[in-house]
Design a protein around this motif. Structure first.
Motif, PDB file in Angstrom:
ATOM      1  N   ARG A 722       0.809  -1.216   0.000  1.00  0.00           N
ATOM      2  CA  ARG A 722       0.000   0.000   0.000  1.00  0.00           C
ATOM      3  C   ARG A 722       0.850   1.279   0.000  1.00  0.00           C
ATOM      4  N   ARG A 725       2.066   1.800  -3.457  1.00  0.00           N
ATOM      5  CA  ARG A 725       0.988   2.165  -4.381  1.00  0.00           C
ATOM      6  C   ARG A 725       0.682   3.656  -4.264  1.00  0.00           C
ATOM      7  N   GLN A 726       0.676   4.143  -3.038  1.00  0.00           N
ATOM      8  CA  GLN A 726       0.425   5.570  -2.834  1.00  0.00           C
ATOM      9  C   GLN A 726       1.564   6.406  -3.424  1.00  0.00           C
TER      10      GLN A 726
END
Length: 735
Positions: A722, A725-726
């Protein structure tokens, strides 16, 4: 099928788009500027308008680093400075002919009076005649009955290049008169400088030959790819400009570092190949953009051309810049190494990539604008979603595990010879077997062994000659050692010459170096010679390799992550590249070390591979492989981001890029075929390695292994934690 955007929606405002529109508004200015720049580059680098050309500034020799071998050479040079020299080997002379000997001796003595000459050594100058033991080392086979003798002319130290050249010319002429004093005799002049001249002139000839092969063949292939002369000529014109820029950058680097002659072929043909690849991509995209910008209009307007150019540079230019970064990162890994030649190749290679990038986003678009109306006749919107490459993808996707196993078996089989690789650093062996200077030094080693350099030289720090001699005699029991001699070197050192059967970098020679370096001598020692130098070079490369690999892996991983948003795809790409490069190196070992295809490729095996080749192939081959990886992954990622599932994205990506990758690979193979056609051994090895790397990568890896592995992994291809991904959502590289 993806929906086409309207012309209004497609207007871009980024820097690349603005550059494209600027080029489109003033194409003639850009073209004239590039013509002038290219002429200036060739004039300075090759024409010698500054007084020297690039080829006058090239050097040749073993790759060296600041290890023990260099330290030993420094000690020797400080105590007994070496002199440049020329040598004359005469054969078929009747040394019993007193009149001929007197005449030849008189002509030899006159050489001493030539400006710049320090000393002349010849059996003809012996006051007691040629039959005395003291001149035996200067007679072929040590005896006058052989009809052969050698004359050595040493030049003074510190001569300017102009004075040195003038002295060499006069001495060469004078040595010719010595030979003519003996009826029916033949003579050959040789030396270190003539060897360098032979290698550099061969490199220059190889470069012209390589370009002579690559330019017409690439133009023919481009003609069939584009279906017209105008489109085919644009990337070729861009490549010529890139070659000029490459030669100028090399000329500049030659003033900062000693530039090896082989660097010229490697760097210029790399720039040529990349320019062809990038030109192919740019012109192909420009044709598509012309069709989109024009829509159903019957006439192509200037606004259509400007819009198409801006969009081409914004899209294809982005891919070109991204691809160039991957190549540059791979070549930047060479800068980590200590060896000057690796740094020089790395710096020159990166600069040539930059030249190719600038050419691709300025000169090629300018040419495309000027030929836009001809290009528009066959312009079409994006290729069909169905075709040979999408069919291939679907075939692979039906049995991905079987394809993976089959391809891996082939790649591992090709890579097996790599595990038995032997490395060497050839001198005159770089030249063809029939080259006069190679023959000269082979005859020198055979007929005048005491004049040729020993395979291993030991500098012993001791004033006791007898003690060093006693220790040195123990080296005679080492495998392959044929002779050992000791003489004083100044007052505080002794010079131990160890002659070993076989090549200067043979296993036996390296074993002697290792034995001496492991200690046991009752005094400090330093070893030098080709074997010692190669061992130092490889040791230095081994120390730098982890840092180079880390730089390349991290840099490539970050670039691919920013493009795809995945951590799986970059890791997979890196692993597949290792496999393909291992297979390419295996081909090189099988051909050059094992001696296969000698007749077909016109070379003589030395039983080993040049020590620089694996490192250069890994750098250049990795960069080129990642180049094609970017072409393919950029389209697969684009389709995946537009909502297609994994398998469909792979199929569409392969269909849209398969023709470009195949054409680009064919063109780059043609370019590197110019390496194979050359006469310099290391250039030929690099050519075979890169042809094999591109062929393996563009077929087995990109067309089979990539779609198979991406099919097997499915949605896992696009996984990333995550936080990453950010990070990608904020900094990812997208169109």
């Amino acid at each position: 099928m993806l929906q086409q955007s309207s012309p209004v929606d497609r207007v871009r405002t980024g820097p690349l788009a603005r550059l494209g529109r600027l080029v489109a508004h003033h194409p003639v200015r850009w073209l004239v500027a590039w013509v002038l720049i290219t002429i200036a580059c060739f004039a300075v680098a090759v024409g010698g308008v500054t007084g020297q050309s690039l080829f006058n500034r090239l050097h040749s020799g073993d790759p060296s680093v600041g290890g023990e071998a260099q330290q030993a050479r420094t000690v020797i040079e400080r105590i007994e400075p070496s002199f440049d020299n020329l040598m004359l080997q005469v054969r078929g002379a009747d040394l019993r002919d007193a009149a001929a000997v007197r005449q030849a001796a008189a002509r030899t003595a006159q050489i001493r009076d030539i400006a710049g000459v320090h000393e002349v050594r010849s059996p003809l100058l012996s006051p007691k005649g040629v039959a005395v033991p003291s001149v035996a080392p200067l007679l072929a086979g040590g005896t006058a009955s052989s009809g052969g003798f050698i004359t050595v002319v040493d030049f003074k130290a510190g001569l300017t290049k102009a004075d040195q050249k003038a002295a060499e010319q006069q001495v060469t002429t004078a040595l010719g008169t010595v030979t003519s004093a003996f009826p029916g005799a033949t003579g050959e002049v040789g030396g270190v400088q003539p060897v360098i001249d032979a290698i550099t002139s061969t490199v220059e000839r190889d470069l012209l030959r390589g370009e002579g092969i690559a330019l017409p063949l690439t133009f023919i292939v481009m003609f069939f790819v584009f279906g017209g002369f105008v489109a085919a000529g644009m990337p070729v014109v861009g490549a010529v400009a890139a070659i000029g820029g490459a030669l100028l950058s090399l000329f500049g680097f030659s003033h900062a570092v000693d530039l090896d002659a082989t660097v010229v072929n490697i760097v210029t043909l790399l720039g040529f190949g990349l320019s062809i690849d990038y030109g192919l991509l740019t012109v192909s995209r420009f044709r598509e953009e012309l069709a989109v910008a024009r829509g159903d209009a019957a006439e192509l307007t200037q606004e259509h051309i400007v819009q198409a150019t801006g969009h081409t540079v914004a899209t294809a230019g982005r891919t070109v810049l991204f691809s160039g970064l991957t190549v540059a990162i791979a070549l930047a890994g060479l800068l980590v190494f200590e060896a000057e030649i690796m740094k020089a190749i790395g710096l020159a290679g990166v600069s040539v990539v930059l030249v190719a990038l600038v050419v691709a986003v300025t000169l090629v678009p300018a040419l495309a604008v000027l030929g836009a109306r001809r290009l528009a006749r066959k312009a079409r919107v994006a290729a069909s979603d169905e075709g040979a490459f999408s069919a291939l993808a679907r075939t692979v996707q039906r049995r991905p595990i079987l394809v993976i196993i089959g391809v891996l078996v082939v790649l591992v089989a090709l890579a097996i010879p790599t595990f038995s690789v032997k490395l060497t650093a050839s001198g005159t062996d770089l030249l063809p077997k029939s080259a006069p200077q190679r023959v000269f030094f082979e005859d020198l080693a055979r007929d005048y062994p005491t004049l040729s350099s020993p395979e291993v030289t030991v500098v012993a720090t001791s004033s006791d000659t007898a003690a060093v001699t006693t220790w040195a005699q123990g080296l005679r029991s080492e495998p392959g050692v044929t002779a050992v001699s000791v003489r004083p070197l100044g007052t505080d050192h002794q010079l131990v010459s160890v002659r070993v059967a076989g090549s200067p970098t043979s296993d036996d020679a390296q074993a002697v170096v290792s034995h001496v370096r492991e200690g046991g001598a009752p005094f400090p020692t330093l070893t030098t010679g080709q074997a010692a130098g190669q061992m130092d070079f490889l040791s230095s490369m081994a120390r730098g390799a982890p840092y180079a690999v880390l730089l390349v892996v991290v840099g490539t991983f970050l670039l691919l992550f920013l493009m795809t948003g995945s951590v799986v795809v970059p890791i997979k790409a890196l692993l597949l590249n290792v496999l393909s490069l291992g297979a390419a190196l295996g081909v090189v070992v099988w051909v050059f070390e094992k001696g296969h295809l000698e007749g077909l490729l016109a070379f003589s095996s030395v039983g080993a591979v040049e020590s620089m080749v694996p490192f250069l192939v890994l750098a250049f081959g990795f960069g080129l492989s990642m180049d094609y990886e970017v072409f393919l992954l950029s389209r697969i990622t684009e389709f995946h981001n537009h909502g297609h599932d994994n398998d469909r994205s792979v199929s569409l990506g392969l269909q849209r890029t398969g023709r470009i990758i195949t054409s680009a690979a064919l063109l780059i193979i043609i370019v590197f075929a110019g390496f194979i056609a050359g006469d310099i051994l290391i250039i030929k090895e690099i050519g075979v390695a890169l042809v094999a790397a591109v062929l393996i990568d563009a077929t087995l890896v990109r067309m089979l292994l990539v779609p198979a592995t991406m099919t097997l992994l499915g949605q896992w291809n696009w996984w990333s934690p995550r936080p990453l991904r950010q990070l990608h959502e904020r900094f990812g590289i997208t169109e």
